[in-house]
Design a protein around this motif. Structure first.
Motif, PDB file in Angstrom:
ATOM      1  N   ARG A  52       0.834  -1.217   0.000  1.00  0.00           N
ATOM      2  CA  ARG A  52       0.000   0.000   0.000  1.00  0.00           C
ATOM      3  C   ARG A  52       0.860   1.256   0.000  1.00  0.00           C
ATOM      4  NH1 ARG A  52      -4.226  -1.431   4.759  1.00  0.00           N
ATOM      5  NH2 ARG A  52      -5.235  -3.174   3.754  1.00  0.00           N
ATOM      6  N   LEU A  53       1.936   1.222   0.785  1.00  0.00           N
ATOM      7  CA  LEU A  53       2.827   2.384   0.847  1.00  0.00           C
ATOM      8  C   LEU A  53       3.541   2.614  -0.482  1.00  0.00           C
ATOM      9  CD1 LEU A  53       4.118   1.779   4.470  1.00  0.00           C
ATOM     10  CD2 LEU A  53       2.814   3.779   3.695  1.00  0.00           C
ATOM     11  N   VAL A  54       3.836   1.552  -1.201  1.00  0.00           N
ATOM     12  CA  VAL A  54       4.418   1.678  -2.544  1.00  0.00           C
ATOM     13  C   VAL A  54       3.369   2.270  -3.479  1.00  0.00           C
ATOM     14  CG1 VAL A  54       5.301   0.394  -4.542  1.00  0.00           C
ATOM     15  CG2 VAL A  54       6.134  -0.151  -2.234  1.00  0.00           C
ATOM     16  N   GLU A  55       2.114   1.775  -3.414  1.00  0.00           N
ATOM     17  CA  GLU A  55       1.035   2.297  -4.267  1.00  0.00           C
ATOM     18  C   GLU A  55       0.787   3.781  -4.017  1.00  0.00           C
ATOM     19  OE1 GLU A  55      -2.527  -0.010  -3.678  1.00  0.00           O
ATOM     20  OE2 GLU A  55      -1.557  -1.863  -4.341  1.00  0.00           O
ATOM     21  N   LYS A  56       0.918   4.202  -2.778  1.00  0.00           N
ATOM     22  CA  LYS A  56       0.701   5.608  -2.421  1.00  0.00           C
ATOM     23  C   LYS A  56       1.927   6.474  -2.707  1.00  0.00           C
ATOM     24  CE  LYS A  56      -2.642   4.818   1.310  1.00  0.00           C
ATOM     25  NZ  LYS A  56      -2.917   5.039   2.748  1.00  0.00           N
ATOM     26  N   ASN A  57       2.985   5.857  -3.237  1.00  0.00           N
ATOM     27  CA  ASN A  57       4.245   6.551  -3.525  1.00  0.00           C
ATOM     28  C   ASN A  57       4.939   7.089  -2.282  1.00  0.00           C
ATOM     29  OD1 ASN A  57       4.308   6.136  -6.346  1.00  0.00           O
ATOM     30  ND2 ASN A  57       2.785   7.753  -6.594  1.00  0.00           N
ATOM     31  N   PHE A  58       4.759   6.405  -1.149  1.00  0.00           N
ATOM     32  CA  PHE A  58       5.501   6.737   0.067  1.00  0.00           C
ATOM     33  C   PHE A  58       6.817   5.964   0.089  1.00  0.00           C
ATOM     34  CE2 PHE A  58       1.314   7.469   2.592  1.00  0.00           C
ATOM     35  CZ  PHE A  58       1.149   8.694   1.983  1.00  0.00           C
ATOM     36  N   LEU A  59       6.812   4.783  -0.575  1.00  0.00           N
ATOM     37  CA  LEU A  59       7.992   3.930  -0.629  1.00  0.00           C
ATOM     38  C   LEU A  59       8.303   3.568  -2.068  1.00  0.00           C
ATOM     39  CD1 LEU A  59       7.290   1.253   2.166  1.00  0.00           C
ATOM     40  CD2 LEU A  59       8.753   3.275   2.328  1.00  0.00           C
ATOM     41  N   SER A  60       9.586   3.321  -2.328  1.00  0.00           N
ATOM     42  CA  SER A  60       9.985   2.704  -3.596  1.00  0.00           C
ATOM     43  C   SER A  60      10.417   1.287  -3.264  1.00  0.00           C
ATOM     44  CB  SER A  60      11.128   3.480  -4.247  1.00  0.00           C
ATOM     45  OG  SER A  60      12.305   3.353  -3.472  1.00  0.00           O
ATOM     46  N   THR A  61      10.411   0.456  -4.276  1.00  0.00           N
ATOM     47  CA  THR A  61      10.857  -0.920  -4.075  1.00  0.00           C
ATOM     48  C   THR A  61      11.673  -1.357  -5.275  1.00  0.00           C
ATOM     49  OG1 THR A  61      10.143  -3.169  -3.558  1.00  0.00           O
ATOM     50  CG2 THR A  61       8.733  -1.921  -5.040  1.00  0.00           C
ATOM     51  N   GLU A  62      12.678  -2.160  -4.997  1.00  0.00           N
ATOM     52  CA  GLU A  62      13.467  -2.747  -6.076  1.00  0.00           C
ATOM     53  C   GLU A  62      13.788  -4.183  -5.701  1.00  0.00           C
ATOM     54  OE1 GLU A  62      18.065  -1.672  -5.632  1.00  0.00           O
ATOM     55  OE2 GLU A  62      16.810   0.127  -5.690  1.00  0.00           O
ATOM     56  N   LYS A  63      13.780  -5.018  -6.691  1.00  0.00           N
ATOM     57  CA  LYS A  63      14.054  -6.441  -6.475  1.00  0.00           C
ATOM     58  C   LYS A  63      15.559  -6.652  -6.431  1.00  0.00           C
ATOM     59  CE  LYS A  63      12.610 -10.966  -7.926  1.00  0.00           C
ATOM     60  NZ  LYS A  63      11.527 -11.618  -7.317  1.00  0.00           N
ATOM     61  N   ASN A  64      15.999  -7.390  -5.419  1.00  0.00           N
ATOM     62  CA  ASN A  64      17.410  -7.717  -5.252  1.00  0.00           C
ATOM     63  C   ASN A  64      17.470  -9.215  -4.971  1.00  0.00           C
ATOM     64  OD1 ASN A  64      20.082  -7.941  -4.668  1.00  0.00           O
ATOM     65  ND2 ASN A  64      20.108  -6.376  -3.062  1.00  0.00           N
ATOM     66  N   GLY A  65      17.694 -10.000  -6.009  1.00  0.00           N
ATOM     67  CA  GLY A  65      17.643 -11.453  -5.869  1.00  0.00           C
ATOM     68  C   GLY A  65      16.206 -11.881  -5.617  1.00  0.00           C
ATOM     69  N   ASN A  66      15.982 -12.579  -4.507  1.00  0.00           N
ATOM     70  CA  ASN A  66      14.614 -12.984  -4.186  1.00  0.00           C
ATOM     71  C   ASN A  66      13.967 -12.076  -3.141  1.00  0.00           C
ATOM     72  OD1 ASN A  66      16.123 -13.786  -1.995  1.00  0.00           O
ATOM     73  ND2 ASN A  66      15.270 -15.842  -1.848  1.00  0.00           N
ATOM     74  N   LYS A  67      14.602 -10.935  -2.858  1.00  0.00           N
ATOM     75  CA  LYS A  67      14.082  -9.984  -1.876  1.00  0.00           C
ATOM     76  C   LYS A  67      13.665  -8.689  -2.565  1.00  0.00           C
ATOM     77  CE  LYS A  67      17.467 -11.268   1.634  1.00  0.00           C
ATOM     78  NZ  LYS A  67      18.544 -10.746   2.470  1.00  0.00           N
ATOM     79  N   PHE A  68      12.745  -7.985  -1.905  1.00  0.00           N
ATOM     80  CA  PHE A  68      12.408  -6.633  -2.324  1.00  0.00           C
ATOM     81  C   PHE A  68      12.999  -5.680  -1.287  1.00  0.00           C
ATOM     82  CE2 PHE A  68       9.228  -8.974  -4.672  1.00  0.00           C
ATOM     83  CZ  PHE A  68       9.213  -8.301  -5.883  1.00  0.00           C
ATOM     84  N   ILE A  69      13.673  -4.656  -1.767  1.00  0.00           N
ATOM     85  CA  ILE A  69      14.272  -3.643  -0.904  1.00  0.00           C
ATOM     86  C   ILE A  69      13.374  -2.405  -0.953  1.00  0.00           C
ATOM     87  CG2 ILE A  69      16.330  -2.248  -0.430  1.00  0.00           C
ATOM     88  CD1 ILE A  69      16.834  -5.292  -0.274  1.00  0.00           C
ATOM     89  N   TYR A  70      13.005  -1.900   0.228  1.00  0.00           N
ATOM     90  CA  TYR A  70      12.119  -0.735   0.332  1.00  0.00           C
ATOM     91  C   TYR A  70      12.902   0.472   0.819  1.00  0.00           C
ATOM     92  CZ  TYR A  70       8.491  -4.232  -0.125  1.00  0.00           C
ATOM     93  OH  TYR A  70       7.706  -5.256  -0.582  1.00  0.00           O
ATOM     94  N   ARG A  71      12.546   1.625   0.257  1.00  0.00           N
ATOM     95  CA  ARG A  71      13.196   2.894   0.595  1.00  0.00           C
ATOM     96  C   ARG A  71      12.118   3.979   0.622  1.00  0.00           C
ATOM     97  NH1 ARG A  71      17.165   2.715  -2.939  1.00  0.00           N
ATOM     98  NH2 ARG A  71      18.634   2.157  -1.375  1.00  0.00           N
ATOM     99  N   SER A  72      12.223   4.888   1.560  1.00  0.00           N
ATOM    100  CA  SER A  72      11.238   5.958   1.681  1.00  0.00           C
ATOM    101  C   SER A  72      11.393   6.992   0.566  1.00  0.00           C
ATOM    102  CB  SER A  72      11.376   6.665   3.028  1.00  0.00           C
ATOM    103  OG  SER A  72      10.440   7.714   3.111  1.00  0.00           O
ATOM    104  N   LEU A  73      10.253   7.435   0.049  1.00  0.00           N
ATOM    105  CA  LEU A  73      10.239   8.514  -0.934  1.00  0.00           C
ATOM    106  C   LEU A  73       9.826   9.842  -0.296  1.00  0.00           C
ATOM    107  CD1 LEU A  73       8.526   6.656  -3.912  1.00  0.00           C
ATOM    108  CD2 LEU A  73      10.964   7.216  -3.655  1.00  0.00           C
ATOM    109  N   ILE A  74       9.481   9.793   0.986  1.00  0.00           N
ATOM    110  CA  ILE A  74       9.065  11.003   1.707  1.00  0.00           C
ATOM    111  C   ILE A  74       9.934  11.158   2.946  1.00  0.00           C
ATOM    112  CG2 ILE A  74       6.692  11.004   0.852  1.00  0.00           C
ATOM    113  CD1 ILE A  74       5.850   9.662   3.486  1.00  0.00           C
ATOM    114  N   GLU A  75      10.195  12.401   3.305  1.00  0.00           N
ATOM    115  CA  GLU A  75      11.035  12.679   4.463  1.00  0.00           C
ATOM    116  C   GLU A  75      10.224  12.571   5.745  1.00  0.00           C
ATOM    117  OE1 GLU A  75      12.657  16.558   4.027  1.00  0.00           O
ATOM    118  OE2 GLU A  75      14.072  15.954   2.472  1.00  0.00           O
TER     119      GLU A  75
END
Length: 147
Positions: A52-75
């Motif tokens: 949901r946070l990715v859909e709302k553009n609060f988080l970004s996600t990138e696939k790293n092997g079999n994991k997803f890495i999440y990072r905040s897009l908002i301060e």
């Protein structure tokens, strides 16, 4: 993303964001491990909230092997400032000091925090008014006077 464009964040989403802000980058497993100290959320719950946070553009996600890495897009700081502004807009202007007093009374503060608050209050005193006017509608004002 501009903070003003943000969607509402639920209490559960706030919990997730607090972990992401602290970690910088994280995985769903790390989020769950950290939140297990205070919640009993299942893996699916954490992944749903992250999605949901990715859909709302609060988080970004990138696939790293079999994991997803999440990072905040908002301060964190600007998000807290927006939430504070939204809270203060919901209450009568005459009640703001009561809310601030409650926040201070119920918070853990360092000596440095208290010194900063004292400076803010001293500066605010320069533009203080004798009486804070109500910003409610006439019907709301009548209701508040009756209670």
């Amino acid at each position: 993303m501009a903070v003003a464009e943000m969607h509402h964040m639920t209490d559960a989403e706030w919990e997730i964001m607090r972990v992401v802000w602290t970690q910088g980058t994280t995985t769903s497993k790390e989020v769950q491990q950290i939140l297990n100290q205070k919640t009993e959320w299942k893996t699916t719950t954490v992944k749903t909230l992250l999605g949901r946070l990715v859909e709302k553009n609060f988080l970004s996600t990138e696939k790293n092997g079999n994991k997803f890495i999440y990072r905040s897009l908002i301060e964190e700081k600007s998000t807290i400032q927006l939430a504070t502004t939204e809270l203060l807009e919901k209450i009568c202007a005459k009640e703001v000091s009561s809310v601030v007093k409650t926040i201070i009374a119920e918070s853990y503060l360092s000596f440095e925090d208290i010194e900063q608050l004292e400076k803010v209050l001293a500066a605010k005193k320069e533009s203080a008014v004798d009486v804070v006017l109500c910003n409610c509608t006439s019907e709301q004002s009548l209701y508040q006077q009756a209670n």
